[in-house]
Design a protein around this motif. Structure first.
Motif, PDB file in Angstrom:
ATOM      1  N   ARG A   6      32.452  39.711  49.322  1.00 21.49           N
ATOM      2  CA  ARG A   6      33.624  40.580  49.420  1.00 21.49           C
ATOM      3  C   ARG A   6      34.680  40.266  48.374  1.00 21.49           C
ATOM      4  N   ASN A   7      34.574  39.109  47.773  1.00 15.34           N
ATOM      5  CA  ASN A   7      35.574  38.678  46.804  1.00 15.34           C
ATOM      6  C   ASN A   7      35.075  38.932  45.389  1.00 15.34           C
ATOM      7  N   VAL A   8      35.215  40.166  44.930  1.00 17.50           N
ATOM      8  CA  VAL A   8      34.786  40.570  43.598  1.00 17.50           C
ATOM      9  C   VAL A   8      36.034  40.971  42.821  1.00 17.50           C
ATOM     10  N   LEU A   9      36.321  40.215  41.763  1.00 23.39           N
ATOM     11  CA  LEU A   9      37.544  40.424  40.997  1.00 23.39           C
ATOM     12  C   LEU A   9      37.216  40.898  39.589  1.00 23.39           C
ATOM     13  N   PRO A  10      37.565  42.136  39.260  1.00 19.91           N
ATOM     14  CA  PRO A  10      37.283  42.631  37.907  1.00 19.91           C
ATOM     15  C   PRO A  10      38.209  41.992  36.887  1.00 19.91           C
ATOM     16  N   GLY A  11      37.671  41.762  35.695  1.00 16.50           N
ATOM     17  CA  GLY A  11      38.478  41.176  34.639  1.00 16.50           C
ATOM     18  C   GLY A  11      37.804  41.298  33.297  1.00 16.50           C
ATOM     19  N   LYS A  12      38.359  40.586  32.313  1.00 22.38           N
ATOM     20  CA  LYS A  12      37.857  40.623  30.943  1.00 22.38           C
ATOM     21  C   LYS A  12      37.678  39.200  30.441  1.00 22.38           C
TER      22      LYS A  12
END
Length: 64
Positions: A6-12
Motif C-alpha cells: 500500500r505504500n507506493v510513492l512516486p518520484g524521480k
C-alpha cells in the motif's frame, strides 16, 4: 504495475551510485533505497527516470 503493497510513492531518480538509489518524492523530500547492482542493471536506472518507491510495512522503522 499492480502491487499488494500500500505504500507506493512516486518520484524521480536523482542519483544512482553502487546500487544506492536516491529518489526525490517532492522538492526537498527524498528517499534512499539500497538495491542490488543486478536490479540497477535490470531496471536500467538512470538519473531522471520516473520510478515508484515501494515500502514494505514490515521493514519500515521510525526512530526519534
Amino acid at each position: 504495475m499492480k502491487l499488494s503493497a500500500r505504500n507506493v510513492l512516486p518520484g524521480k531518480v536523482i542519483s544512482v551510485a553502487k546500487a544506492h538509489v536516491k529518489v526525490e518524492l517532492a522538492p526537498g523530500l527524498t528517499v534512499f533505497a539500497a538495491i542490488t547492482n543486478e536490479a540497477v542493471d535490470e531496471l536500467a536506472l538512470q538519473v531522471g527516470d520516473s520510478v515508484s518507491a515501494v515500502i514494505k510495512s514490515s521493514d519500515v522503522m521510525i526512530g526519534k
